[in-house]
Each structure stands twice: as C-alpha cells, then as structure tokens.
Design a protein around this motif. Structure first.
Motif, PDB file in Angstrom:
ATOM      1  N   LYS A 157     -12.295  57.420   2.342  1.00  0.00           N
ATOM      2  CA  LYS A 157     -11.258  56.841   3.228  1.00  0.00           C
ATOM      3  C   LYS A 157     -10.081  56.322   2.615  1.00  0.00           C
ATOM      4  O   LYS A 157      -9.102  56.214   2.902  1.00  0.00           O
ATOM      5  CB  LYS A 157     -11.978  56.304   4.508  1.00  0.00           C
ATOM      6  N   ARG A 158     -10.537  55.396   1.792  1.00  0.00           N
ATOM      7  CA  ARG A 158      -9.468  54.448   1.153  1.00  0.00           C
ATOM      8  C   ARG A 158      -9.015  54.703  -0.549  1.00  0.00           C
ATOM      9  O   ARG A 158      -9.844  55.035  -1.033  1.00  0.00           O
ATOM     10  CB  ARG A 158     -10.266  52.978   1.117  1.00  0.00           C
ATOM     11  N   LYS A 159      -8.041  54.514  -0.381  1.00  0.00           N
ATOM     12  CA  LYS A 159      -7.193  54.687  -1.619  1.00  0.00           C
ATOM     13  C   LYS A 159      -7.889  53.973  -2.960  1.00  0.00           C
ATOM     14  O   LYS A 159      -8.122  54.492  -3.753  1.00  0.00           O
ATOM     15  CB  LYS A 159      -5.716  54.454  -1.654  1.00  0.00           C
ATOM     16  N   GLU A 160      -8.227  52.776  -2.723  1.00  0.00           N
ATOM     17  CA  GLU A 160      -8.835  52.024  -3.560  1.00  0.00           C
ATOM     18  C   GLU A 160     -10.380  52.440  -3.951  1.00  0.00           C
ATOM     19  O   GLU A 160     -10.491  52.387  -5.161  1.00  0.00           O
ATOM     20  CB  GLU A 160      -8.981  50.361  -3.169  1.00  0.00           C
ATOM     21  N   ASP A 161     -11.157  53.058  -3.191  1.00  0.00           N
ATOM     22  CA  ASP A 161     -12.345  53.719  -3.611  1.00  0.00           C
ATOM     23  C   ASP A 161     -12.236  54.928  -4.437  1.00  0.00           C
ATOM     24  O   ASP A 161     -12.780  55.324  -5.225  1.00  0.00           O
ATOM     25  CB  ASP A 161     -13.088  53.945  -2.247  1.00  0.00           C
ATOM     26  N   PHE A 162     -10.949  55.692  -3.870  1.00  0.00           N
ATOM     27  CA  PHE A 162     -10.585  56.914  -4.562  1.00  0.00           C
ATOM     28  C   PHE A 162     -10.074  56.459  -6.264  1.00  0.00           C
ATOM     29  O   PHE A 162     -10.781  56.936  -7.178  1.00  0.00           O
ATOM     30  CB  PHE A 162      -9.490  57.541  -3.930  1.00  0.00           C
ATOM     31  N   ASP A 163      -9.249  55.523  -6.204  1.00  0.00           N
ATOM     32  CA  ASP A 163      -9.113  55.197  -7.707  1.00  0.00           C
ATOM     33  C   ASP A 163     -10.085  54.745  -8.421  1.00  0.00           C
ATOM     34  O   ASP A 163     -10.254  54.682  -9.649  1.00  0.00           O
ATOM     35  CB  ASP A 163      -7.908  53.960  -7.475  1.00  0.00           C
ATOM     36  N   LYS A 164     -11.022  53.895  -7.983  1.00  0.00           N
ATOM     37  CA  LYS A 164     -12.150  53.348  -8.634  1.00  0.00           C
ATOM     38  C   LYS A 164     -13.388  54.587  -8.766  1.00  0.00           C
ATOM     39  O   LYS A 164     -14.097  54.074  -9.023  1.00  0.00           O
ATOM     40  CB  LYS A 164     -12.669  52.059  -7.978  1.00  0.00           C
ATOM     41  N   CYS A 165     -13.256  55.523  -8.024  1.00  0.00           N
ATOM     42  CA  CYS A 165     -14.072  56.443  -8.012  1.00  0.00           C
ATOM     43  C   CYS A 165     -15.699  55.710  -7.285  1.00  0.00           C
ATOM     44  O   CYS A 165     -16.625  55.761  -8.241  1.00  0.00           O
ATOM     45  CB  CYS A 165     -14.711  57.049  -9.250  1.00  0.00           C
ATOM     46  N   ASN A 166     -15.130  54.919  -6.378  1.00  0.00           N
ATOM     47  CA  ASN A 166     -16.306  54.407  -5.633  1.00  0.00           C
ATOM     48  C   ASN A 166     -17.278  55.376  -4.983  1.00  0.00           C
ATOM     49  O   ASN A 166     -17.286  55.473  -3.708  1.00  0.00           O
ATOM     50  CB  ASN A 166     -15.978  53.418  -4.874  1.00  0.00           C
ATOM     51  N   ILE A 167     -18.488  55.507  -5.371  1.00  0.00           N
ATOM     52  CA  ILE A 167     -19.381  56.578  -5.041  1.00  0.00           C
ATOM     53  C   ILE A 167     -20.167  56.014  -3.535  1.00  0.00           C
ATOM     54  O   ILE A 167     -20.436  56.731  -2.819  1.00  0.00           O
ATOM     55  CB  ILE A 167     -20.307  57.005  -6.005  1.00  0.00           C
ATOM     56  N   THR A 168     -20.380  54.679  -3.610  1.00  0.00           N
ATOM     57  CA  THR A 168     -20.799  53.870  -2.289  1.00  0.00           C
ATOM     58  C   THR A 168     -19.937  54.217  -1.369  1.00  0.00           C
ATOM     59  O   THR A 168     -20.628  54.239  -0.097  1.00  0.00           O
ATOM     60  CB  THR A 168     -21.134  52.528  -2.970  1.00  0.00           C
ATOM     61  N   ALA A 169     -18.628  54.374  -1.427  1.00  0.00           N
ATOM     62  CA  ALA A 169     -17.794  54.732  -0.227  1.00  0.00           C
ATOM     63  C   ALA A 169     -17.718  55.939   0.077  1.00  0.00           C
ATOM     64  O   ALA A 169     -16.885  56.175   1.179  1.00  0.00           O
ATOM     65  CB  ALA A 169     -16.620  54.112  -0.683  1.00  0.00           C
ATOM     66  N   VAL A 170     -18.518  56.823  -0.297  1.00  0.00           N
ATOM     67  CA  VAL A 170     -18.387  58.272   0.133  1.00  0.00           C
ATOM     68  C   VAL A 170     -18.677  58.631   1.445  1.00  0.00           C
ATOM     69  O   VAL A 170     -19.778  57.801   1.873  1.00  0.00           O
ATOM     70  CB  VAL A 170     -19.113  59.131  -0.885  1.00  0.00           C
TER      71      VAL A 170
HETATM   72  C1  LIG Z   1     -17.362  50.534  -2.938  1.00  0.00           C
HETATM   73  O1  LIG Z   1     -17.488  50.560  -1.632  1.00  0.00           O
HETATM   74  C2  LIG Z   1     -18.561  49.818  -0.797  1.00  0.00           C
HETATM   75  C3  LIG Z   1     -18.579  50.713   0.518  1.00  0.00           C
HETATM   76  O2  LIG Z   1     -17.529  50.896   1.274  1.00  0.00           O
HETATM   77  C4  LIG Z   1     -18.130  48.558  -0.639  1.00  0.00           C
HETATM   78  O3  LIG Z   1     -18.972  47.753   0.010  1.00  0.00           O
HETATM   79  C5  LIG Z   1     -17.883  48.031  -2.152  1.00  0.00           C
HETATM   80  O4  LIG Z   1     -17.072  47.005  -2.089  1.00  0.00           O
HETATM   81  C6  LIG Z   1     -17.093  49.074  -2.891  1.00  0.00           C
HETATM   82  N1  LIG Z   1     -16.720  48.434  -4.184  1.00  0.00           N
HETATM   83  C7  LIG Z   1     -15.862  48.369  -4.902  1.00  0.00           C
HETATM   84  C8  LIG Z   1     -15.625  47.905  -6.514  1.00  0.00           C
HETATM   85  O5  LIG Z   1     -14.647  48.427  -4.501  1.00  0.00           O
END
Ligand SMILES: *[C@@H]1O[C@H](CO)[C@@H](O)[C@H](O)[C@H]1NC(C)=O
Length: 132
Positions: A78-91
């Motif tokens: 959902k968030r650009k920052e997670d997209f930019d970082k490829c934050n898989i946890t945020a999928v």
């Molecule tokens: C990645 O996403 C998770 C879930 O939204 C969040 O808790 C976490 O802080 C994010 N990690 C970074 C490095 O932004």
C-alpha cells in the motif's frame, strides 16, 4: 489422464474496488503489464518504470499480468516507502496461483505491484490511476 502437457490459460479477473461509474465516457484500455514479455525478471532494472512512463492510466483500465507461477508472483503493497524498499513484510496480498490475473481500478489511486522474490531486481511497477 493425459492432461499434464495441456497448457490451460485461466483468465482470472479480480476486480479491486468494484464501484462502477456508469457516467464515464472514457473508453477503458487493457494493458499487458511490462509489455510483450509480461511480468518477468527484467534485465534492465528500470524496465517497468520505462514501460509505465508516458502512459496515462485512467479509471476502468485493466491490467493483465502474464507470469510463470513457478518463478514469480504478483503482490501489492500500500505504501510507497514499502514499495521503494521492497518491504516484503508489508505485502498486502500475493497472487501466485498462475493463470493471468488482472485488475481493474475504478478509483483514482496509486497502486504498487511487486514480485516478492525479485522486487529488488526491478520486478516492480507503479500504476498511477488518474480520473480521466
Ligand atoms: C516493513 O513493513 C512492516 C509492516 O508494515 C513494518 O512494520 C516495517 O516497519 C517495515 N520495514 C521497513 C524497513 O520499513
């Protein structure tokens, strides 16, 4: 059961945000995300950025992902920052059943799709949906 060599293409349409706007006069466009090669690991990490550049996506457009389910998936964050970082946890959602999933967006929004396996190598795309 000699069905193992059959290549069955299942077209699955997932309508995200299914609010209909019947007053719209804009003709919807169908896009094959990434172009002819579909959703794959690009040799150029900016491939999907370049594919989207210069295209104007509007409400009602449909986006098809052709991909190999053994190698890739279609996920969104959902968030650009997670997209930019490829934050898989945020999928938020991962589509990995194969077929040719597609999405239609009926709201003005920015949607971030990634492959959870190859995001860092550039298999990621931003769909910026405009009103018209
Ligand atoms: C990645 O996403 C998770 C879930 O939204 C969040 O808790 C976490 O802080 C994010 N990690 C970074 C490095 O932004």
């Amino acid at each position: 059961m000699a069905s193992s060599n059959l290549h069955i293409v299942v077209v699955t349409t997932l309508v995200v945000v299914a609010s209909m706007h019947f007053s719209t006069t804009t003709a919807a466009t169908s896009y094959l995300v990434g172009g002819a090669n579909g959703w794959h690991l690009p040799s150029n990490p900016h491939h999907y950025e370049e594919w989207a550049k210069g295209k104007k996506f509007v409400k009602g457009d449909q986006f098809f992902f052709i991909y190999k389910k053994e190698e890739h998936n279609v996920a969104y964050v959902k968030r650009k920052e997670d997209f930019d970082k490829c934050n898989i946890t945020a999928v938020d959602y991962v589509y990995k059943s194969g077929g040719v999933p597609s999405w239609i967006f009926n709201e003005v929004e920015i949607v971030y799709f990634i492959c959870t396996i190859h995001c860092a190598k550039g298999q990621k795309v931003v769909i910026d949906v405009k009103a018209s």
